[in-house]
Design an enzyme around this catalytic site. Structure first.
Site, PDB file in Angstrom:
ATOM      1  N   ASP A  46      -7.334   2.036  -0.303  1.00  0.00           N
ATOM      2  CA  ASP A  46      -7.388   1.079   0.678  1.00  0.00           C
ATOM      3  C   ASP A  46      -8.212   0.000   0.571  1.00  0.00           C
ATOM      4  O   ASP A  46      -8.630  -0.482   1.613  1.00  0.00           O
ATOM      5  CB  ASP A  46      -7.584   1.821   1.957  1.00  0.00           C
ATOM      6  CG  ASP A  46      -6.294   2.715   2.350  1.00  0.00           C
ATOM      7  OD1 ASP A  46      -5.525   2.716   1.403  1.00  0.00           O
ATOM      8  OD2 ASP A  46      -6.282   3.796   3.266  1.00  0.00           O
TER       9      ASP A  46
ATOM     10  N   GLU B 240       1.434   2.186   3.133  1.00  0.00           N
ATOM     11  CA  GLU B 240       1.727   2.080   4.582  1.00  0.00           C
ATOM     12  C   GLU B 240       1.640   0.724   5.164  1.00  0.00           C
ATOM     13  O   GLU B 240       2.616  -0.081   5.524  1.00  0.00           O
ATOM     14  CB  GLU B 240       0.840   3.166   5.377  1.00  0.00           C
ATOM     15  CG  GLU B 240       1.360   3.190   6.943  1.00  0.00           C
ATOM     16  CD  GLU B 240       0.555   4.459   7.550  1.00  0.00           C
ATOM     17  OE1 GLU B 240       1.032   5.405   7.947  1.00  0.00           O
ATOM     18  OE2 GLU B 240      -0.645   4.347   7.302  1.00  0.00           O
TER      19      GLU B 240
ATOM     20  N   GLU C 194      -1.724  -5.249   6.511  1.00  0.00           N
ATOM     21  CA  GLU C 194      -3.005  -5.189   6.264  1.00  0.00           C
ATOM     22  C   GLU C 194      -3.284  -5.917   4.798  1.00  0.00           C
ATOM     23  O   GLU C 194      -4.433  -6.220   4.680  1.00  0.00           O
ATOM     24  CB  GLU C 194      -3.886  -4.060   6.726  1.00  0.00           C
ATOM     25  CG  GLU C 194      -4.067  -3.685   7.936  1.00  0.00           C
ATOM     26  CD  GLU C 194      -4.609  -2.288   8.290  1.00  0.00           C
ATOM     27  OE1 GLU C 194      -5.743  -2.226   8.809  1.00  0.00           O
ATOM     28  OE2 GLU C 194      -4.284  -1.098   7.933  1.00  0.00           O
TER      29      GLU C 194
END
EC number: 3.2.1.39
Length: 1020
Positions: free
Chosen positions: A466, A542, A546
């Site tokens: 991430d 996911e 973002e």
């Protein structure tokens, strides 16, 4: 004493010169401008937090990287093949159309055929899953060893990897890639073995080349060099003494296809590069995918067969269309892949622009908005890690420009001042004593080549997860500071450390510290969030939104700091990921998700499955909104497909049963505002003030990364601006265009020190002062008068020969109903132009009257120029003759406005493509809204305006008359003789209201007798 004081003063001067403010005095930290990063793993300061889960997050990635001596330097992570580098062998990998897995015995090969795929709803949990099987069609083995010691990464490039299975001198090097239907295998100290659980059906045997099918009808080919024949036919084990073989997944059991695959079977892919350019003048992002091959036999071509994903072939450049192998198709979890042959192919996408924030154009209560801004000063971080702190600073960076717009300059500086304090703390690895800190710092892990922030979260350190999500918020904060304070952003101050964070997740090629585009998969078109990909379903992502947030913030940061190369790289990532999100998360074209799949979104995309579930719960809103948040000036892509926005919203509302959203209500309102801001305003006003001051434990109304101020500002702006209009582009990257009832608003932000003039693709222009949004709407037509006589009505048939300009075509008399002329002698690249086509409302489809005596081709609908914005396309088949006419239909996305419309013809350069007689556009609510097909006719209702509909009847055999019988709300029956227009009969019904129910039937003449249809019902 005086002498000693002089010596002490001299020593202090030396210390200050060596270690200026912000620089590191530690031997385990590297200074970058006023900041620094650690090169030694810090002693973590847990701050009294004893939670084992939190403590486990504060480690490093695995120490062992399984790679050969050929692979050195920063290691690629966050890839579809990542488990090969961290597992002794590997987990499942998904180089579509294959799935493969390295094991001790060899490489397991599998094709997840459609009959293996399952849609599963877990009603109790509230989740959905689209997944295939995990299995083995056969195993590629080595004749010299039954068990390998390990598998390592031996080489990789933009979308291929070479895995090396080794056991001493026995080696098997396997080259495979996403989008490749080939697996290339090279042997040391041994030769080829293919092992099956059930003997395959070998249906083509040509010595060194075989075609075979598995017991469940999956079709493959195996190729060895000429003279090296296959043995074991009819058994469960096929062998070949060659030290090289290629395996191909065949689309069908077909000898001609096998022969085509044989052409490229001896061309081993050694390099694969996705090379991109951004044309600022046109907003076009062009990507060329090119392979370099090594010939294993003399004469093997330098090229291969690619398998293209939907996001690639949907945007294929015309120069590559003749390379398509249209009948070579693979059904995978992401829809249909289509084959293409050659050394390279090119795609073209349109960059739609981003903004630092929405402008100050909302019709809001300014005092109320100012109150919301001041309320937000009581907000605080909900965690000390890079993600929770990131969400907090992202929130501050969103509030600051709104405060500027409201004239609350001190408040704006307060927000930016807090941003500076937080960033400057984190961007220094050492404390005031020059020692490494134990928290709020970044550490460079040289083994992997990555920057890790502590405190970490969501395995951002231990799995390198991430980074674009987390660090994207830091870049957001820095970009907002840079918008107002260019000095702070200079490399010699704090900008150097921000650039370092950006390099971690999207470095350029040949970066000394970091791998190329760590997070991004150039061929798949999307980011992968997990650094190690040690899951049986492959890698995953996911929160696609973002990722888009990260690319947006880099665009803004780079524009603010004058780094054009970085800006253009981020534009490539933004535009490409947008195209993949529209396909695989949203399915805006309704071609990817299986029919039995209920939701209108995939929440988590994996290599081997799709989930409608989150990592943390199964909340109904969260499963949608995690792919919307955070809303920002780069979120406008979410509104590009209004039909999809409405479908997604309505499905979510249906699932919940009301507009009493269970969580994150403001995110639903902000999304709703893309297509129905009035409804969004009503919902917001009903409950926004039920939320008081910041409460991170209560997110029912306001999601913790957003605020009442931003929500109020966003929805009111969209209520005034209208819908996002992606059909108009600009020659400047920081822009957006909106369209409200046919009136366009053009928004530009200028980060530079000089005024700029921005040109738009519709002929509009805007002048913008330095460091500001434009004031006013610039020069050029924004709301053309629909009554002007030269405007064309797209909802009435436009005769093809009535063009305003053309290239390459000719006209001739037509035998089609209605007579007149058609255009013909149409070749690849020809076009016709129709000026000033005025769309009073959205158009969602186009009907074209065509004829062809060849395989036909495709018609692209574009605006502005023959290479302008692509609005949709239509496939044209062989109709059986040059005057054998058919009406074909295609989807378009056209918002209200006036355009120069181009029909651009695509197909094989070897023959004429088609004739065209006329075309007509259909508005949303037309065409498929109420249509009935019968062997004698197609008939139904199309919407025209708010109080009118058109009843139509299109007979398959010419009719001398057609009557329509009509009842409104079960009232008196009315009977009308319909009006014939070019073979189609119409009747306009006026003065209707929403909710009216129409019952209608037809009486029509056919070759003498007359017939009456059944009754049909239509509700407004």
């Amino acid at each position: 004493m005086k002498g000693k004081n002089v010596q002490l003063l001299f020593a202090l001067v030396v210390i200050i010169l060596l270690f200026p403010t912000g620089a590191s005095a530690s031997p385990h930290a590297v200074s970058v401008g006023k900041g620094s990063y650690a090169t030694e793993f810090p002693e973590i300061d847990f701050g009294g937090i004893n939670d084992p889960g939190f403590r486990d997050q504060q480690g490093e990635p695995p120490a062992t990287i399984y790679r050969s001596d050929r692979v050195t330097g920063p290691m690629q992570t966050n890839s579809w093949w990542g488990s090969l580098a961290v597992d002794r062998f590997s987990m499942n990998q998904y180089p579509h159309p294959f799935s493969v897995r390295h094991r001790a015995e060899g490489l397991h090969v599998f094709y997840d055929a459609p009959h293996n795929m399952v849609v599963h709803e877990n009603r109790e949990a509230g989740t959905w899953h689209i997944h295939g099987a995990i299995g083995t069609d056969f195993t590629i083995k080595h004749s010299g060893t039954a068990n390998f010691e390990q598998a390592v990464v031996d080489d990789y490039n933009d979308w291929y990897v070479r895995g090396l299975l080794e056991n001493g001198a026995h080696q098997m090097a396997i080259t495979y890639g996403v989008g490749s239907p080939y697996i290339f295998v090279e042997y040391e100290d041994g030769s080829a073995v293919l092992d099956f659980d059930i003997a395959p059906d070998v249906w083509e045997m040509n010595g060194h080349v075989i075609g075979f099918s598995t017991h469940d009808h999956k079709h493959y080919a195996a190729f060895a060099p000429p003279g090296q024949n296959w043995s074991g036919i009819g058994s469960k084990t096929l062998t070949n003494n060659a030290d090289y073989i290629a395996i191909a997944k065949l689309p069908e059991k077909d000898g001609n296809m096998l022969a085509k695959f044989e052409q490229y079977a001896y061309s081993v892919v050694r390099d694969a590069v996705a090379d991109w350019t951004y044309d600022e003048a046109t907003g076009t992002v062009t990507t060329t995918f090119e392979v370099t091959t090594e010939a294993k036999v003399q004469g093997a071509p330098d090229g291969t067969i690619f398998a293209l994903y939907p996001h690639q072939y949907r945007h294929l450049a015309s120069s590559s269309e003749n390379q398509l192998l249209q009948n070579y198709q693979y059904e995978i979890i992401r829809g249909t892949m289509i084959g293409l042959e050659g050394k390279r192919f090119t795609t073209e996408l349109t960059y739609p622009g981003v903004l630092p924030s929405l402008p100050d154009l909302g019709d809001y209560d300014r005092e109320r908005l100012i109150g919301y801004l001041h309320d937000a000063t009581s907000d605080y971080p909900t965690g000390s890690d890079t993600y929770e702190l990131g969400k907090y600073i992202g929130k501050l960076a969103t509030l600051a420009p709104i405060a500027d717009q409201m004239g609350e300059y001190e408040l704006a500086e307060q927000f930016r001042g807090e941003l500076k304090d937080i960033l400057e703390d984190w961007l220094q690895a050492t404390n005031a004593s020059g020692q490494l800190k134990g928290k709020n710092l970044f550490y460079y892990n040289e083994n992997w080549g990555t920057i890790l922030g502590y405190h970490a979260a969501h395995s951002s350190a231990t799995r390198i997860n991430d980074h674009h999500f987390h660090y994207g918020y830091f870049v957001k904060a820095a970009a907002e500071i840079a918008r107002a304070d260019q000095e702070w952003a200079k490399s010699e101050n704090w900008g150097g450390m921000i650039d370092l964070l950006i390099r971690d997740f999207m470095a350029d090629r040949d970066d000394d510290l970091f791998p190329y585009l760590r997070m991004f998969d150039p061929y798949s078109g999307n980011s992968w969030a997990d650094g190690l990909a040690t899951f049986d379903a492959g890698n995953n992502q996911e929160s696609s939104s973002e990722a888009m947030h990260a690319w947006t913030n880099v665009i803004l940061w780079a524009e603010a700091t004058g780094n054009k190369a970085l800006r253009d790289r981020a534009i490539y990532l933004y535009t490409t990921e947008m195209s993949a999100i529209n396909e695989y998360f949203f399915d805006v074209h309704q071609e990817i998700f299986p029919e039995e799949y209920g939701p209108e979104i995939v929440t988590i995309n994996w290599g081997g499955k799709m989930d409608h579930a989150t990592w943390w719960n199964s909340g109904k809103v969260e499963k949608y909104a995690i792919n919307w948040l955070p809303f920002h000036g780069g979120s406008l892509y979410l509104g590009h497909h209004p039909d999809y926005v409405d479908r997604a919203y309505e499905e979510l509302r249906r699932d919940i049963g009301s507009t009493d959203w269970n969580l994150w209500s403001n995110l639903v309102w902000m999304y709703r505002a893309f297509t129905n801001p009035d409804d969004a305003l009503q919902q917001m006003e009903a409950s926004i003030d039920d939320y008081g001051l910041f409460d991170p434990g209560n997110e029912k109304i306001i999601e913790r990364g957003s605020t009442k101020a931003q929500t109020y500002h966003w929805i009111h702006n969209l209520a005034e601006l209208g819908r996002v209009d992606p059909t108009v582009t600009a020659n400047h990257p920081i822009y957006a265009v909106f369209n409200k009832n046919g009136n366009r608003t053009y928004i530009v932000y200028n980060f530079s020190d000089s005024p700029i003039t921005v040109q738009f693709s519709d002929g509009h222009s805007i002048q913008v002062e330095p460091h500001s949004f434009n004031i006013g709407n610039g020069d050029g037509p924004t709301n053309p008068d629909p009554s002007e006589p030269d405007l064309k009505n797209p909802y009435e048939r436009i005769q093809a020969e009535a063009y305003d300009a053309m290239s390459g075509i000719q006209t001739e008399g037509t035998d089609d109903d209605g007579g007149g002329d058609n255009i013909g002698w149409i070749n690849d690249g020809d076009w016709v132009k129709y000026e000033r086509v005025h769309f009073e409302r959205d158009a969602s489809s186009i009907e074209v009257r065509v004829a062809s005596d060849t395989p036909g081709g495709r018609i692209e609908i574009r605006t502005g120029s023959p290479t302008g914005t692509l609005l949709g396309d239509v496939q044209v088949p062989n109709t059986g003759g040059w005057q054998q006419w058919q009406t074909v239909t295609g989807n378009v996305q056209i918002q209200p406005g006036t355009y120069d419309v181009y029909l651009v013809f695509k197909g094989s350069p070897e023959y004429d493509l088609m004739n065209v007689n006329w075309f007509v556009f259909r508005a949303n609510g037309q065409g498929n809204g109420d249509s009935h097909t019968h062997p004698d006719y197609t008939a139904g209702i199309r919407g025209i305006t708010g109080n009118e509909v058109t009843i139509f009847f299109a007979p398959t055999t010419e009719a001398r008359y057609v009557d329509v019988h009509l009842k409104v709300n079960n009232g008196q029956q009315l009977n009308y003789r319909m009006t014939e227009r070019n073979g189609e009969w119409e009747r306009v019904v006026e003065n209707l209201s929403s909710g009216d129910v129409l019952e209608y039937s037809f009486t029509y003449e056919k070759l003498g007798p007359q017939y009456t249809t059944e009754w049909f019902t239509y509700s407004r």
